[in-house]
Design an enzyme around this catalytic site. Structure first.
Site, PDB file in Angstrom:
ATOM      1  N   MET A 125       0.838  -1.206   0.000  1.00 32.72           N
ATOM      2  CA  MET A 125       0.000   0.000   0.000  1.00 32.72           C
ATOM      3  C   MET A 125       0.865   1.246   0.000  1.00 32.72           C
ATOM      4  O   MET A 125       1.823   1.350   0.758  1.00 32.72           O
ATOM      5  CB  MET A 125      -0.909  -0.053   1.238  1.00 32.72           C
ATOM      6  N   GLU A 149       4.570   0.719  -5.771  1.00 30.72           N
ATOM      7  CA  GLU A 149       4.147   1.565  -4.645  1.00 30.72           C
ATOM      8  C   GLU A 149       4.885   2.893  -4.671  1.00 30.72           C
ATOM      9  O   GLU A 149       4.313   3.941  -4.400  1.00 30.72           O
ATOM     10  CB  GLU A 149       4.357   0.849  -3.310  1.00 30.72           C
TER      11      GLU A 149
HETATM   12  N1  SER Z   1      -3.375   0.665  -3.685  1.00 29.67           N
HETATM   13  C1  SER Z   1      -2.723  -0.582  -3.443  1.00 29.67           C
HETATM   14  C2  SER Z   1      -1.886  -0.866  -4.640  1.00 29.67           C
HETATM   15  O1  SER Z   1      -2.388  -1.197  -5.679  1.00 29.67           O
HETATM   16  C3  SER Z   1      -3.698  -1.659  -3.163  1.00 29.67           C
HETATM   17  O2  SER Z   1      -3.194  -2.914  -3.380  1.00 29.67           O
HETATM   18  O3  SER Z   1      -0.738  -0.667  -4.631  1.00 29.67           O
HETATM   19 ZN    ZN Z   2      -1.417   0.262  -6.923  1.00 27.86          ZN
END
Ligand code: SER
Ligand code: ZN
Length: 543
Positions: free
Chosen positions: A274, A309
Site C-alpha cells: 500500500m 508503490e
Molecule cells: N493501492 C494498493 C496498490 O495497488 C492496493 O493494493 O498498490
Molecule cells: Zn497500486
C-alpha cells in the site's frame, strides 16, 4: 444507534463534498487492550459544493465512522451532548452554524481484536493500518472520500519497550518520553492527501537505512523496517527502491518530495502492498528476498512491487482519484509504469510475454464471467470488490494503447501536462485522457469506450493479395460479447501496430492507398469501425 443498510452507489450520482477539511490533527494513544483516537478537524464549507442551500443555512455535516465508540465531540470548543447530533452505525451527523469551524472528537477503538486487516490493527505484535479504500472510517469520524484532501499532523504514543518505533506519514518533527515508560512522536505531512493514504506503524522493528539524492540535489533518507530476524533480507528491496527513484526521474521527470521514504514489512496484509504517503506498508512476501533462498521470480516480484508503490507517490498520491469509480486512474497508470520499469530493468520481451500471458489467462476470464465490468465501473455496493484484474491489468493495457497511439514522446508530454495540471487534486479518468488529448492535439473521445464498456473484444483479420494490382488488403472485423448490464457494444479504437515481411523475411515498405510515398516499415493503424478495410499499394510480392 440506527443501523443503515448498504446501498448501491452510482458514478452518475457523484456530488462534490459539502465540506472540506483543511487540517487534520490526530493523536493516537495506543494500549494493549484499546486505543484512543483524538481528531481535530479544521473545516470549512466547500465553495464548489452544489447542495443548493443558501449560505444562511449550512447543510448538515455527515461524517463517516464505523465500529467507533464515541467518547466526546465538540464543535468550536463547545462540547456537544447526545441531542446535538445523530449517531448511526456508519455516520455521525451534526449541524455546523458557520462557514468555518473546528470539530474535536475522541473515540475508542480495538485494534487488538481487529481481524479484518482494515483500519488500525495488530500484526505480529505491531500496530499498523490499511485505509484504502474505506478503512479510515474505522479509525475516527471523518469525510472518508478521496476528494477530501487534508494536511495531516499525527502524534502517536505507546509503551516504549514493546513499541520503540513510532511512524506515520510525512516528516518527523518532535518526539519525547512520558511518565510510566511510554513515549511519543509527532509526524507532519506537508502534502494534501485523502484519508485512504493515512498510515501509522508502532512496533519493535529494525531498519535498513540508506539515502538517495534527488535530481534537484535533495537528500532523502530511505528506511526499510522489518522484524529483527528479517534484517538480512532487505537489501534487494532497498536496491529496487533506489532504482525506482532514479527511473521515475529519468523516464517521467518525477522527483520524490519528502525528507524520508519508508517501507514497513507486515506479515498479515490483504493486498501486495500500500502506497501510503511516505510510509508504504508491504506484505512481507513483497519485501523480503535473499539470494540464497529466494528465486529469480521472487526477486523480480519484490522489485516490481517496490516500484509500483513508489510510483504511486505521483500517480495516485500527488494526483489522486476523485471517487472510487476512478480507481484505474491511479492503478491502471501505475501498473503500466511498473511494467515499463520492469521491462527496462530486465528483459522487455520476457516481461511483455509474461504480462500478456497473465492478462489472457486471468483478466480475459474475469471479462468473460459474471463479474465482468468496465475499467471504470458505473456502480458498486462494496468498493473493496473492485480491486480487480480489469481495473489494474486491463487498465494498464488501456494506458499502453494510448502510448501506442500518441508515441513515446507524445505520451511523456501528456503525462507531464497531467501532473502539472492536476498536482494536489483529486481527478477523473477523463482528466487523464484530456491531458493526453491536449498535449498531442488528438481526439480520444471514441477511445474512451475502453473505460466504459466491459468485455474482451475480438478482432478478426483476413487478407487478400492482388498480384496484378500489387495491392494487399486487410479486413479487420471487431466484435465484443455482451457483459452484465451491457448488451450492445460500440466499436472500440484498437491500435494495431503492423509490418509486412517478404518471402526472404525482409520488411516491405508500407504505403496506404492514397498516400504519396511509402513510409516506415512498421506503423500503427487505428481500427475504429466494426469492419474496416486497410489497403496497401505497391506491394511487390505476397507478404
Ligand atoms: N493501492 C494498493 C496498490 O495497488 C492496493 O493494493 O498498490
Ligand atoms: Zn497500486
Amino acid at each position: 444507534m440506527r443501523t443503515e443498510q448498504p446501498k448501491m452507489i452510482y458514478l452518475k450520482d457523484y456530488q462534490a463534498p459539502d465540506y472540506l477539511i483543511d487540517e487534520t490533527h490526530l493523536t493516537f494513544e495506543l494500549f494493549d487492550d484499546h486505543t484512543l483516537v483524538h481528531a481535530q478537524l479544521v473545516m470549512r464549507r466547500n465553495p464548489a459544493a452544489g447542495s443548493g442551500l443558501s449560505d444562511a443555512r449550512m447543510p448538515p455535516l455527515v461524517l463517516d465512522g464505523q465500529q467507533l465508540e464515541l467518547l466526546s465531540v465538540a464543535l468550536d470548543d463547545r462540547e456537544l451532548s447526545a441531542g446535538d447530533y445523530q449517531l448511526s452505525d456508519s455516520h455521525l451527523t451534526l449541524q455546523p452554524t458557520a462557514a468555518s469551524f473546528v470539530i474535536d472528537s475522541s473515540v475508542r477503538i480495538h485494534p487488538e481484536s481487529n481481524t479484518a486487516l482494515e483500519g488500525l490493527y495488530k500484526s505480529s505484535g505491531m500496530f499498523c493500518t490499511q485505509c484504502e479504500a474505506e478503512g479510515f472510517r474505522k479509525i475516527t469520524y471523518y469525510l472518508d472520500r478521496p476528494d477530501v484532501m487534508s494536511k495531516f499532523t499525527t502524534t502517536l504514543s505507546a509503551e516504549q519497550h514493546s513499541y520503540p518505533v513510532l511512524l506515520s506519514n510525512g516528516n518527523p518533527i518532535a518526539s519525547g518520553s512520558e511518565e510510566g515508560g511510554r513515549h511519543w512522536a509527532t509526524w507532519e505531512d506537508p502534502f494534501m492527501k485523502p484519508a485512504y493514504l493515512f498510515a501509522l506503524v508502532a512496533g519493535d522493528l529494525w531498519c535498513v537505512e540508506d539515502s538517495f539524492t534527488t535530481m534537484s540535489s535533495r537528500e532523502v533518507a530511505l528506511r526499510i523496517y522489518v522484524e529483527p530476524e528479517n534484517i538480512d533480507k532487505c537489501q534487494h528491496a532497498m536496491d529496487s527502491l533506489k532504482k525506482s527513484m532514479t527511473w521515475d526521474e529519468e523516464v517521467y521527470g518525477r522527483e520524490y518530495d519528502l525528507d524520508i521514504f519508508m517501507i514497513v514489512a507486515v506479515n498479515d496484509f490483504n493486498m501486495g502492498a500500500m502506497e501510503n504517503k511516505g510510509l508504504n506498508i508491504f506484505n512481507s512476501s513483497c519485501v523480503l528476498a535473499r539470494a540464497e533462498t529466494a528465486t529469480d521470480a521472487a526477486h523480480q516480484r519484490v522489485e516490481a512491487v517496490v516500484a509500483h508503490e513508489y510510483f504511486h507517490n505521483w500517480s495516485g498520491n500527488r494526483v489522486t482519484c476523485r471517487d472510487w469509480f476512478q480507481l484505474s486512474l491511479k492503478e491502471g497508470f501505475t501498473v503500466f509504469r511498473d511494467s515499463q520499469f520492469s521491462a527496462d530493468m530486465n528483459s522487455a520481451t520476457v516481461k511483455r510475454i509474461e504480462d500478456v500471458a497473465y492478462l489472457r489467462t486471468h483478466q480475459f476470464a474475469e471479462d468473460a464471467g459474471p463479474m465482468a465490468h468496465p475499467v471504470r465501473p458505473e456502480s458498486f455496493m462494496e468498493i473493496s470488490n473492485f480491486y480487480t484484474l480489469t481495473v489494474y491489468e486491463k487498465g494498464s493495457e488501456v494506458v499502453r494503447m494510448i502510448r501506442t497511439l500518441v508515441g513515446d514522446a507524445g505520451f511523456r508530454q501528456g503525462s507531464d501536462l497531467y501532473f502539472e495540471r492536476h498536482d494536489g487534486q483529486a481527478v477523473t479518468c477523463d482528466d487523464f485522457i484530456k491531458a493526453m488529448e491536449d498535449a498531442n492535439g488528438v481526439d480520444l473521445s471514441q477511445f474512451k469506450r475502453w473505460y466504459s464498456q466491459g468485455g474482451t473484444p475480438r478482432l478478426v483479420v483476413s487478407e487478400a493479395y492482388d498480384a496484378a494490382a500489387k495491392t494487399y488488403s486487410l479486413t479487420f472485423r471487431q466484435s465484443c460479447p455482451a457483459t452484465p448490464g451491457q448488451r450492445d457494444k460500440q466499436p472500440f479504437v484498437i491500435p494495431v501496430e503492423l509490418g509486412l515481411l517478404g518471402a526472404q523475411g525482409q520488411a516491405l515498405p508500407l504505403r496506404l492507398v492514397g498516400e504519396a510515398a511509402a513510409g516506415a516499415t512498421s506503423r500503427v493503424i487505428s481500427i475504429t469501425e466494426t469492419e474496416q478495410l486497410v489497403t496497401f499499394v505497391d506491394v511487390a510480392e505476397q507478404p
